[in-house]
Design a protein around this motif. Sequence first.
Motif, short mmCIF file in Angstrom:
data_model
loop_
_atom_site.label_atom_id
_atom_site.label_comp_id
_atom_site.label_asym_id
_atom_site.label_seq_id
_atom_site.Cartn_x
_atom_site.Cartn_y
_atom_site.Cartn_z
N GLY A 1 -7.95 -0.97 -2.45
CA GLY A 1 -8.44 -0.63 -1.12
C GLY A 1 -8.00 0.71 -0.55
O GLY A 1 -7.63 1.64 -1.28
N VAL A 2 -8.07 0.79 0.77
CA VAL A 2 -7.84 2.03 1.51
C VAL A 2 -6.43 2.60 1.26
O VAL A 2 -6.24 3.82 1.31
CB VAL A 2 -8.10 1.80 3.03
N ALA B 1 -14.13 0.57 0.78
CA ALA B 1 -12.85 0.13 1.34
C ALA B 1 -13.04 -1.08 2.26
O ALA B 1 -12.21 -1.99 2.28
CB ALA B 1 -12.19 1.28 2.11
N ARG C 1 -2.52 5.48 3.79
CA ARG C 1 -3.95 5.38 4.13
C ARG C 1 -4.45 6.75 4.59
O ARG C 1 -4.00 7.25 5.63
CB ARG C 1 -4.15 4.36 5.25
N GLU D 1 0.84 -1.20 0.00
CA GLU D 1 0.00 0.00 0.00
C GLU D 1 0.88 1.25 0.00
O GLU D 1 2.01 1.22 0.49
CB GLU D 1 -0.89 0.02 1.24
N VAL E 1 -9.19 3.37 -3.65
CA VAL E 1 -10.20 4.06 -2.84
C VAL E 1 -9.54 5.17 -2.01
O VAL E 1 -10.08 6.29 -1.91
CB VAL E 1 -10.96 3.07 -1.94
N GLY E 2 -8.37 4.86 -1.45
CA GLY E 2 -7.63 5.89 -0.70
C GLY E 2 -7.28 7.07 -1.59
O GLY E 2 -7.33 8.23 -1.17
N THR F 1 -13.58 -4.22 0.16
CA THR F 1 -12.29 -4.64 -0.40
C THR F 1 -11.41 -5.27 0.67
O THR F 1 -10.76 -6.30 0.43
CB THR F 1 -11.59 -3.41 -1.02
#
Lengths: 309, 309
Positions: free
Chosen positions: B157-158, A124, A36, A33, B162-163, A127
């Motif tokens: 995701g986040v 979110a 956030r 990622e 989406v984030g 997901t």
Amino acid sequence: MAHSAVERRLSTIAASVEAALDGVLSLEAGAGETARPARLVEAMRYAMLGGGKRLRPALVVLTAEMLRADTAGALRAGLAVECVHGYSLIHDDLPAMDDDALRRGRPTLHRAFDEATAILAGDALLTLAFDLLAAPATHPDAQVRIGLVSELARAAGVGGMVGGQMLDLAAEGRFSGAPAEPQDEAAVLRLQAMKTGALIAAPIVMGAALGGATPEQRVALAAYGRALGAAFQVADDLLDVEGEAATVGKATGKDAAAGKATLVAALGVDGARRRLADLTAQAGDALSPFGADAEGLRDLARFVAERRA
Amino acid sequence: MAHSAVERRLSTIAASVEAALDGVLSLEAGAGETARPARLVEAMRYAMLGGGKRLRPALVVLTAEMLRADTAGALRAGLAVECVHGYSLIHDDLPAMDDDALRRGRPTLHRAFDEATAILAGDALLTLAFDLLAAPATHPDAQVRIGLVSELARAAGVGGMVGGQMLDLAAEGRFSGAPAEPQDEAAVLRLQAMKTGALIAAPIVMGAALGGATPEQRVALAAYGRALGAAFQVADDLLDVEGEAATVGKATGKDAAAGKATLVAALGVDGARRRLADLTAQAGDALSPFGADAEGLRDLARFVAERRA
């Protein structure tokens, strides 16, 4: 387990769910990622933390434990189902859907934050559910994990929960412009099996998969799940008619006002009570292959039928 | 492949995607499903069928084919990414989000149907994506399929798409009540890497997994994916400034009007053009370990940089 023993076990599981969600819904970016956004994480935490019965995670955990499977993995799978449940409530509450102001006695997410944030927080969470299931911590065997993904996706999708919400809006006359029409019993049962039943039955089937259930055991547990899901919804419909808003934590009497398709509307209060007793008995019968091991799940079915909130 | 050869290959893949989506988005309930509401399926079909570049499925297919993997499985994984892309467009277009009236020259889903249907169709498509990945038809090895689920969930995701949408709304001043503030280059790059880059890079990594790429090949392909994702977004920002609405199929000049955080705003048009050339070169360089086998992906990067719509 006696009734109070079920409640104690549910409390323990609920506390574990709360703690685990607190860890998962973290500001820290996970592997793979970028970052956030704080407001989005805060919205997800607002919606997911701070209580709730955590019935769906408990169903995964109790089913897996009955089959002597690892509780930590079952809890993680339970978090995934709870995230799907949480996302569905967020989206159902939106102005374009049920337009609800209160949820568990607090402002709904789009009221506490804003509509865009609520849409994205729901997205979110949905997901995240699949991210949680995919990780090895849920179960060491990839074949089992992919089975969980498949089960949850079916239960939540166009032929399950989301489809059920669509049927619910249609039953209110939302798309025809016409007022709500009384739904016959078969239509109500189908709608409810999809909208709420699927996400009560799925965690039981997931617990069965985590516990390495035999095909016969899976069939029995799936039958238990269908009966429990139906019982849960009848109890919910009865609560909307008979419950006190303060205890239930949301407005009551709304179903009738909205012309919602409920089993109480189709069968009357007494008919719905009889149906609830039948379904609870069916749920118990489905568990007979498990004998005394299934005492917890049997008590849980009674608890669901008798809940006051 | 020469430029026109890439376009021909993309057209062939796009036709396969269209046909496969037509089959998947069916009224017939699948295994484990109760029923599929017709209006919901029609909304999903409206949003997903009828064209589009199908760039993301093409990235899975071209990457998998370079590694001599099965095309049918790659196409299926590509459908999953396309469903996530489609859901994100539906939700981004909503009144509470970007409030767009047109998409690919047609009314957006919530205009053609209604807002509740659009929210649920997006939810259903996101869920369907994971259902598609979980099925054995995508790849015989469950370990590979669960890797695809994990990759797509992270990208969407986040901490990914989406984030990124959340950061985009924040950059417009949506949550502060203040007007949009100019974003510095680093903030724009981070936002774009999340909002669009993640879902360009993920299909390449998924294609690598389907093709059994070595760890070194995965690193190279992930680098290609990051460069391509960034290039795609710069090209998009330039199109919004320079493109004709009729060709692009949606309103242009909107980014500047909305105070959107774009690289053109941060670097100017000439700076953005130079950046695009750099990124295209980077994408090509990342493919050097694959030699002539990577000609298709290299041409694709050039095609993305030069696209006029």
